[in-house]
Motif scaffolding. Structure first.
Motif, mmCIF file in Angstrom:
data_model
loop_
_atom_site.group_PDB
_atom_site.id
_atom_site.type_symbol
_atom_site.label_atom_id
_atom_site.label_comp_id
_atom_site.label_asym_id
_atom_site.label_seq_id
_atom_site.Cartn_x
_atom_site.Cartn_y
_atom_site.Cartn_z
ATOM 1 N N GLY A 45 0.814 -1.213 0.000
ATOM 2 C CA GLY A 45 0.000 0.000 0.000
ATOM 3 C C GLY A 45 0.843 1.257 0.000
ATOM 4 N N ARG A 46 0.239 2.338 0.470
ATOM 5 C CA ARG A 46 0.891 3.649 0.498
ATOM 6 C C ARG A 46 1.137 4.049 1.949
ATOM 7 N NH1 ARG A 46 -4.324 6.013 -2.023
ATOM 8 N NH2 ARG A 46 -4.953 4.759 -0.234
ATOM 9 N N VAL A 47 1.880 5.131 2.122
ATOM 10 C CA VAL A 47 2.045 5.712 3.444
ATOM 11 C C VAL A 47 1.117 6.925 3.522
ATOM 12 C CG1 VAL A 47 3.617 6.743 5.120
ATOM 13 C CG2 VAL A 47 4.445 4.974 3.559
ATOM 14 N N ILE A 48 0.154 6.861 4.430
ATOM 15 C CA ILE A 48 -0.759 7.982 4.660
ATOM 16 C C ILE A 48 -0.193 8.787 5.813
ATOM 17 C CG2 ILE A 48 -3.132 8.685 5.104
ATOM 18 C CD1 ILE A 48 -2.842 6.952 2.599
ATOM 19 N N VAL A 49 0.155 10.042 5.575
ATOM 20 C CA VAL A 49 0.765 10.870 6.617
ATOM 21 C C VAL A 49 -0.245 11.921 7.044
ATOM 22 C CG1 VAL A 49 2.788 12.210 7.295
ATOM 23 C CG2 VAL A 49 2.986 10.518 5.469
ATOM 24 N N THR A 50 -0.467 12.026 8.356
ATOM 25 C CA THR A 50 -1.501 12.921 8.866
ATOM 26 C C THR A 50 -0.986 13.728 10.047
ATOM 27 O OG1 THR A 50 -3.814 13.020 9.610
ATOM 28 C CG2 THR A 50 -2.480 11.197 10.444
ATOM 29 N N GLY A 51 -1.682 14.785 10.347
ATOM 30 C CA GLY A 51 -1.341 15.650 11.475
ATOM 31 C C GLY A 51 -2.278 16.833 11.494
ATOM 32 N N ILE A 52 -2.101 17.709 12.450
ATOM 33 C CA ILE A 52 -2.940 18.892 12.564
ATOM 34 C C ILE A 52 -2.072 20.090 12.915
ATOM 35 C CG2 ILE A 52 -3.498 18.633 15.030
ATOM 36 C CD1 ILE A 52 -6.452 19.381 14.099
ATOM 37 N N GLY A 53 -2.508 21.280 12.531
ATOM 38 C CA GLY A 53 -1.727 22.478 12.813
ATOM 39 C C GLY A 53 -0.421 22.486 12.050
ATOM 40 N N LYS A 54 0.648 22.927 12.721
ATOM 41 C CA LYS A 54 1.959 22.982 12.069
ATOM 42 C C LYS A 54 2.449 21.589 11.704
ATOM 43 C CE LYS A 54 2.183 27.450 12.746
ATOM 44 N NZ LYS A 54 0.898 27.603 13.472
ATOM 45 N N SER A 55 2.063 20.586 12.506
ATOM 46 C CA SER A 55 2.464 19.208 12.185
ATOM 47 C C SER A 55 1.881 18.764 10.849
ATOM 48 C CB SER A 55 2.008 18.251 13.289
ATOM 49 O OG SER A 55 2.702 18.504 14.494
ATOM 50 N N ALA A 56 0.704 19.280 10.501
ATOM 51 C CA ALA A 56 0.094 18.940 9.215
ATOM 52 C C ALA A 56 0.929 19.490 8.053
ATOM 53 C CB ALA A 56 -1.327 19.483 9.144
ATOM 54 N N ILE A 57 1.494 20.673 8.259
ATOM 55 C CA ILE A 57 2.334 21.264 7.212
ATOM 56 C C ILE A 57 3.602 20.425 7.021
ATOM 57 C CG2 ILE A 57 3.672 23.310 6.574
ATOM 58 C CD1 ILE A 57 1.598 24.958 8.161
ATOM 59 N N ILE A 58 4.207 19.995 8.121
ATOM 60 C CA ILE A 58 5.387 19.134 8.028
ATOM 61 C C ILE A 58 5.012 17.800 7.377
ATOM 62 C CG2 ILE A 58 7.197 17.954 9.314
ATOM 63 C CD1 ILE A 58 7.420 21.023 9.268
ATOM 64 N N ALA A 59 3.829 17.290 7.707
ATOM 65 C CA ALA A 59 3.357 16.037 7.107
ATOM 66 C C ALA A 59 3.288 16.152 5.586
ATOM 67 C CB ALA A 59 1.997 15.661 7.679
ATOM 68 N N GLN A 60 2.823 17.320 5.090
ATOM 69 C CA GLN A 60 2.742 17.520 3.641
ATOM 70 C C GLN A 60 4.130 17.505 3.005
ATOM 71 O OE1 GLN A 60 -0.258 20.585 2.290
ATOM 72 N NE2 GLN A 60 -0.470 20.859 4.494
ATOM 73 N N LYS A 61 5.096 18.082 3.694
ATOM 74 C CA LYS A 61 6.458 18.072 3.158
ATOM 75 C C LYS A 61 7.010 16.658 3.124
ATOM 76 C CE LYS A 61 11.067 18.451 3.000
ATOM 77 N NZ LYS A 61 12.019 17.321 3.196
ATOM 78 N N ILE A 62 6.764 15.879 4.163
ATOM 79 C CA ILE A 62 7.234 14.490 4.197
ATOM 80 C C ILE A 62 6.614 13.693 3.053
ATOM 81 C CG2 ILE A 62 7.167 12.341 5.534
ATOM 82 C CD1 ILE A 62 7.428 14.069 8.068
ATOM 83 N N VAL A 63 5.334 13.909 2.808
ATOM 84 C CA VAL A 63 4.644 13.241 1.699
ATOM 85 C C VAL A 63 5.321 13.597 0.369
ATOM 86 C CG1 VAL A 63 2.512 13.263 0.333
ATOM 87 C CG2 VAL A 63 2.408 12.945 2.802
ATOM 88 N N ALA A 64 5.615 14.879 0.191
ATOM 89 C CA ALA A 64 6.255 15.312 -1.057
ATOM 90 C C ALA A 64 7.612 14.641 -1.236
ATOM 91 C CB ALA A 64 6.406 16.831 -1.059
ATOM 92 N N THR A 65 8.385 14.549 -0.153
ATOM 93 C CA THR A 65 9.703 13.918 -0.231
ATOM 94 C C THR A 65 9.585 12.427 -0.494
ATOM 95 O OG1 THR A 65 10.572 15.574 1.311
ATOM 96 C CG2 THR A 65 11.893 13.600 0.975
ATOM 97 N N PHE A 66 8.653 11.769 0.185
ATOM 98 C CA PHE A 66 8.432 10.339 -0.062
ATOM 99 C C PHE A 66 8.097 10.088 -1.530
ATOM 100 C CE2 PHE A 66 7.037 8.706 4.432
ATOM 101 C CZ PHE A 66 8.346 8.840 4.866
ATOM 102 N N ASN A 67 7.121 10.823 -2.044
ATOM 103 C CA ASN A 67 6.679 10.601 -3.422
ATOM 104 C C ASN A 67 7.804 10.829 -4.425
ATOM 105 O OD1 ASN A 67 3.978 9.793 -3.081
ATOM 106 N ND2 ASN A 67 3.315 11.891 -2.771
ATOM 107 N N SER A 68 8.651 11.808 -4.166
ATOM 108 C CA SER A 68 9.702 12.135 -5.132
ATOM 109 C C SER A 68 10.875 11.177 -5.059
ATOM 110 C CB SER A 68 10.201 13.569 -4.911
ATOM 111 O OG SER A 68 10.913 13.675 -3.696
ATOM 112 N N THR A 69 10.898 10.329 -4.029
ATOM 113 C CA THR A 69 12.015 9.386 -3.889
ATOM 114 C C THR A 69 11.547 7.930 -3.887
ATOM 115 O OG1 THR A 69 11.915 9.725 -1.475
ATOM 116 C CG2 THR A 69 13.546 10.992 -2.693
#
Length: 321
Positions: A45-69
């Motif tokens: 499957g995939r990695v679903i990354v979640t969070g709220i507030g500032k952690s949600a913003i970091i989660a989006q960056k982690i998702v972007a890095t995962f997908n690009s690598t």
């Protein structure tokens, strides 16, 4: 208004605190970390990354890095998850939840729901006695002593720690997959970065003219051929064999040496050892050859046959430089 000295001091202190927080994560790289890497690599499957507030913003960056690598990943906002977005999670997906405290209301609601669905839950959390840490199957400890914020409130050091831990995961996954430059180029075809990784010498040469001339051609014919094709050079060809190359610099040097040009031919002017590159080599390698030899043009070959020309300006236009 704060003094320059005070501002510089605050900036330096912030960087020291965040650097120390990242270094503090080293002791938290444990068996859970290695098991997480193995689980993600083996997952269908995939990695679903979640969070709220500032952690949600970091989660989006982690998702972007995962997908690009090479690690398929999706961001899910923790607040939206309980209002329908849980439907994006499939049975083979792994869920990673980011939270400094691990005790926010949204996380407290979400964590047991994720457990009920049977998905593996990874908690990236700063408090090991939190609700999220207790619910998670695996924990990535991102504890920090204090925020860089003077009031110890605004997420600064804690989000830096989350970001660094996410990068550590991504790079370990990249190594585990043997993710190489060719793979990276497939995921980054746009922009200068992509072009440096996949654009080949032959791709550029195809866009240019192929100036060529017979070795018995006169100086006038050589000059005309160079001028018409605007590459500053011409290749001397006989029976489809490359004999040499003549640049506009060769013409200037010849004019300095001779006053009578009537008997001079292309054969007399040509450099019989031109610098070449195969059409299948990368354009960035063409740039290295041009730099090493202090030239502006490069002959492109296809199994030693004349394929075309590359000019330094071509590499500039393609963003390789």
């Amino acid at each position: 208004m704060k003094s320059k000295k005070s501002i510089i001091g605050t900036a330096v202190n912030t960087l020291h605190l965040e650097a120390q927080a990242i270094l503090g994560l080293i002791d938290n790289i444990n068996d859970d970390f290695t098991e997480i890497i193995d689980l993600i690599i083996e997952s269908k499957g995939r990695v679903i990354v979640t969070g709220i507030g500032k952690s949600a913003i970091i989660a989006q960056k982690i998702v972007a890095t995962f997908n690009s690598t090479g690690t398929p990943s999706i961001f899910m906002h923790a607040a939206d998850a309980v209002h329908g977005d849980l439907g994006m999670i499939q049975k083979d997906d792994i869920v990673m939840c980011l939270s400094k405290s691990g005790n926010t209301p949204e996380i407290k609601v979400l964590a047991p729901l994720l457990k009920q669905s049977g998905n593996i839950l990874i908690g990236m959390v700063g408090q090991l006695n939190s609700d999220l840490a207790m619910q998670a199957d695996f924990v990535l400890n991102t504890f920090v002593e204090k925020e860089a914020c003077p009031n110890n409130l605004a997420p600064t050091t804690s989000t830096t720690a989350q970001l660094a831990m996410g990068d550590a995961l991504a790079v370990c996954l990249l190594h585990a997959r043997d993710f190489n430059e060719e793979d990276f180029a497939r995921f980054h075809p746009g922009g200068a970065l992509g072009r440096r990784l996949y654009l080949k010498a032959g791709d550029i040469a195809l866009k240019n003219a192929k100036p060529r001339i017979h070795p018995a051609a006169s100086v006038k014919d050589v000059i005309i051929e160079i001028s018409q094709n605007r590459l500053g050079t011409v290749v001397v060809i006989e029976n489809d064999t490359i004999l040499g190359i003549i640049t506009d610099g060769d013409i200037r040097r010849m004019l300095e040496q001779y006053s009578d040009l009537s008997d001079i031919t292309a054969r007399d002017l040509m450099n019989t050892n031109p610098k070449t590159i195969d059409r299948d080599q990368l354009a960035v390698q063409a740039l290295e050859l041009i730099k090493q030899n202090n030239i502006t043009q490069l002959l492109v070959t296809d199994k030693k046959s004349y394929f075309g020309m590359i000019h330094l300006h071509d590499l500039l236009q393609e963003g390789i430089i």
